[in-house]
Design an enzyme around this catalytic site. Structure first.
Site, PDB file in Angstrom:
ATOM      1  N   LYS A 148      12.354 -38.940 -27.894  1.00 54.85           N
ATOM      2  CA  LYS A 148      11.625 -37.547 -27.435  1.00 54.85           C
ATOM      3  C   LYS A 148       9.840 -37.654 -27.702  1.00 54.85           C
ATOM      4  O   LYS A 148       9.738 -37.758 -28.849  1.00 54.85           O
ATOM      5  CB  LYS A 148      12.320 -36.095 -28.000  1.00 54.85           C
ATOM      6  N   ILE A 149       9.369 -37.617 -26.749  1.00 55.11           N
ATOM      7  CA  ILE A 149       7.697 -38.028 -26.785  1.00 55.11           C
ATOM      8  C   ILE A 149       7.240 -36.777 -27.024  1.00 55.11           C
ATOM      9  O   ILE A 149       7.417 -35.421 -26.637  1.00 55.11           O
ATOM     10  CB  ILE A 149       7.141 -38.562 -25.518  1.00 55.11           C
TER      11      ILE A 149
END
Length: 284
Positions: A25-26
């Site tokens: 998850k950025i």
């Protein structure tokens, strides 16, 4: 062409499942990129056009320069460490003056991590299974300094989450391989967050809206607003009357004898908590 992005449903624990792919998850903000007739436009998840804020993303490395709609996350990388820097991302997002934006695009460029392709070569791909959309994305989009397809693994979410946890990154995303892209929440798209947890003292509370002032190692570290059940609020206010020390226009200050266990995203540069959420009171 704006497409409403498919949201994520939160899940507490990672898992393994061969029917799923797992992505890091950025820690940035969601971005829809639409290119028609060779002209790219950028939109936030709330359909605010932000094309002018990220000029480095306007040369899209699509092989045949065809019309396309991409879904991904835009983030800033720390040039010294190569890690994602959320606060730098917020600084970039807030810029409005064209000269400041042009300078930042050189000094503090963003990177667009693309995890989905929703339209390509005149075809709407949203009803296509995710695993097929991933293959199309990998064929269509090249990588450059500012944009690349997001890497993923198949089946092994627990190992990926452990790697993310050790690296102190934001979390992982789990997506069903067979799922189409829908408008609205669907349990086949999940986020598993890498929260930090700690115990804090409650040193005061807001007068005009809900919020508890958190204290840690003799300094204030933020306001707790999220996740507090009504019963816990009432219990705190019932006890806090006898703990009052002082007040000003905005806060009532109390003896910091009540403690709460809190989960949060991480510490900011200023030493405050990002997105704190109440877990429970600590009873000694």
């Amino acid at each position: 062409m704006f497409v409403s992005p498919m949201p994520l449903v939160e899940r507490d624990t990672p898992f393994d499942d061969e029917r799923y792919i797992f992505e890091p998850k950025i820690d940035g903000h969601r971005l829809i990129l639409s290119m028609e007739n060779g002209i790219a436009r950028l939109y936030t998840r709330h359909n605010h056009e932000v094309t002018s804020r990220y000029p480095e993303l306007l040369r899209v490395p699509i092989l045949d320069n065809t019309d396309v709609v991409l879904d991904g996350e835009v983030a800033c990388l720390n040039p010294a460490t190569g890690t994602i820097d959320y606060e730098s991302m917020i600084e970039r997002y807030k810029l409005r003056k064209p000269m400041s934006i042009r300078e930042a695009a050189i000094r503090q460029p963003v990177h667009y991590f693309v995890f989905d392709i929703l339209r390509y070569e005149g075809q709407d791909l949203r009803s296509t299974p995710l695993v097929e959309r991933k293959k199309i994305l990998e064929r269509a989009l090249s990588s450059n300094r500012y944009m690349s397809p997001l890497l993923y693994v198949e089946g092994t979410g627990i190992d990926l989450f452990e790697t993310i946890r050790r690296s102190r990154l934001e979390g992982i995303v789990a997506k069903a391989k067979s799922r189409s892209y829908v408008d609205g929440e669907d349990v086949s798209w999940m986020k598993i967050m890498n929260y930090e947890r700690a115990v804090f003292q409650i040193a005061g509370y807001r007068k005009n809206q809900f919020g508890w002032l958190l204290r840690y190692q003799d300094r204030n570290v933020g306001i707790l607003e999220q996740g507090v059940p009504s019963a816990h609020k009432n219990a705190f206010y019932g006890v806090s009357k006898s703990l009052k020390k002082d007040e000003d226009r905005d806060f009532v200050y109390v003896e910091p004898s009540i403690q709460a266990r809190v989960r949060f995203r991480h510490w900011t540069r200023e030493g405050t908590l990002r997105s704190p959420e109440f877990v429970d009171f600590v009873v000694s």
